[in-house]
Write a protein that holds these residues in place. Structure first.
Motif, PDB file in Angstrom:
ATOM      1  N   MET A 174       9.278  18.185  24.095  1.00 55.94           N
ATOM      2  CA  MET A 174       8.728  18.432  22.780  1.00 55.94           C
ATOM      3  C   MET A 174       7.335  19.027  22.931  1.00 55.94           C
ATOM      4  O   MET A 174       6.524  18.525  23.685  1.00 55.94           O
ATOM      5  CB  MET A 174       8.643  17.149  21.981  1.00 55.94           C
ATOM      6  N   GLY A 175       7.085  20.059  22.158  1.00 59.60           N
ATOM      7  CA  GLY A 175       5.802  20.711  22.208  1.00 59.60           C
ATOM      8  C   GLY A 175       5.126  20.730  20.857  1.00 59.60           C
ATOM      9  O   GLY A 175       5.707  20.365  19.834  1.00 59.60           O
ATOM     10  N   GLU A 188      14.009  28.557  12.114  1.00 62.38           N
ATOM     11  CA  GLU A 188      13.353  27.297  11.751  1.00 62.38           C
ATOM     12  C   GLU A 188      14.178  26.098  12.201  1.00 62.38           C
ATOM     13  O   GLU A 188      13.649  25.135  12.762  1.00 62.38           O
ATOM     14  CB  GLU A 188      13.093  27.237  10.249  1.00 62.38           C
ATOM     15  N   ARG A 189      15.479  26.157  11.974  1.00 59.66           N
ATOM     16  CA  ARG A 189      16.333  25.044  12.408  1.00 59.66           C
ATOM     17  C   ARG A 189      16.291  24.891  13.932  1.00 59.66           C
ATOM     18  O   ARG A 189      16.277  23.772  14.448  1.00 59.66           O
ATOM     19  CB  ARG A 189      17.762  25.242  11.905  1.00 59.66           C
ATOM     20  N   GLN A 190      16.243  26.014  14.652  1.00 50.87           N
ATOM     21  CA  GLN A 190      16.179  25.958  16.112  1.00 50.87           C
ATOM     22  C   GLN A 190      14.851  25.368  16.578  1.00 50.87           C
ATOM     23  O   GLN A 190      14.814  24.571  17.515  1.00 50.87           O
ATOM     24  CB  GLN A 190      16.363  27.353  16.713  1.00 50.87           C
ATOM     25  N   ARG A 191      13.742  25.731  15.922  1.00 49.07           N
ATOM     26  CA  ARG A 191      12.441  25.171  16.285  1.00 49.07           C
ATOM     27  C   ARG A 191      12.467  23.657  16.155  1.00 49.07           C
ATOM     28  O   ARG A 191      12.021  22.928  17.040  1.00 49.07           O
ATOM     29  CB  ARG A 191      11.325  25.741  15.404  1.00 49.07           C
ATOM     30  N   ARG A 192      13.040  23.192  15.057  1.00 45.10           N
ATOM     31  CA  ARG A 192      13.126  21.741  14.849  1.00 45.10           C
ATOM     32  C   ARG A 192      14.024  21.094  15.897  1.00 45.10           C
ATOM     33  O   ARG A 192      13.703  20.025  16.431  1.00 45.10           O
ATOM     34  CB  ARG A 192      13.658  21.439  13.453  1.00 45.10           C
ATOM     35  N   ALA A 193      15.161  21.743  16.187  1.00 47.85           N
ATOM     36  CA  ALA A 193      16.080  21.193  17.191  1.00 47.85           C
ATOM     37  C   ALA A 193      15.429  21.139  18.570  1.00 47.85           C
ATOM     38  O   ALA A 193      15.703  20.229  19.352  1.00 47.85           O
ATOM     39  CB  ALA A 193      17.353  22.037  17.241  1.00 47.85           C
ATOM     40  N   ASP A 194      14.547  22.098  18.838  1.00 55.48           N
ATOM     41  CA  ASP A 194      13.840  22.118  20.120  1.00 55.48           C
ATOM     42  C   ASP A 194      12.713  21.089  20.164  1.00 55.48           C
ATOM     43  O   ASP A 194      12.088  20.891  21.219  1.00 55.48           O
ATOM     44  CB  ASP A 194      13.259  23.505  20.388  1.00 55.48           C
ATOM     45  N   GLY A 195      12.428  20.459  19.036  1.00 57.96           N
ATOM     46  CA  GLY A 195      11.399  19.427  18.987  1.00 57.96           C
ATOM     47  C   GLY A 195       9.976  19.970  18.982  1.00 57.96           C
ATOM     48  O   GLY A 195       9.039  19.263  19.321  1.00 57.96           O
TER      49      GLY A 195
END
Length: 63
Positions: A1-2, A51-58
């Protein structure tokens, strides 16, 4: 997570993701969305997916 500073594109992605949820809430909003060109529809869905991918990537964004 970043964690990273928010960009203008992050804001566009967040708004697009919200818009996609709202678009699918009833027939009138779906009809209005379908009146947009396929290119615009695709861009909005692409930003929402980012946006969904950013959230999934933490990845957390800050101001």
């Amino acid at each position: 997570m970043g964690k990273r500073k928010a960009t203008e594109q992050d804001l566009a992605n967040i708004v697009a993701e919200w818009a996609v949820r709202e678009i699918h809430r009833d027939d009138n909003t779906r009809k209005a969305f379908r009146s947009l060109s396929p290119e615009v529809q695709g861009q909005i869905h692409g930003w929402a997916a980012d946006e969904r991918q950013r959230r999934a990537d933490g990845i957390t964004i800050t101001d």
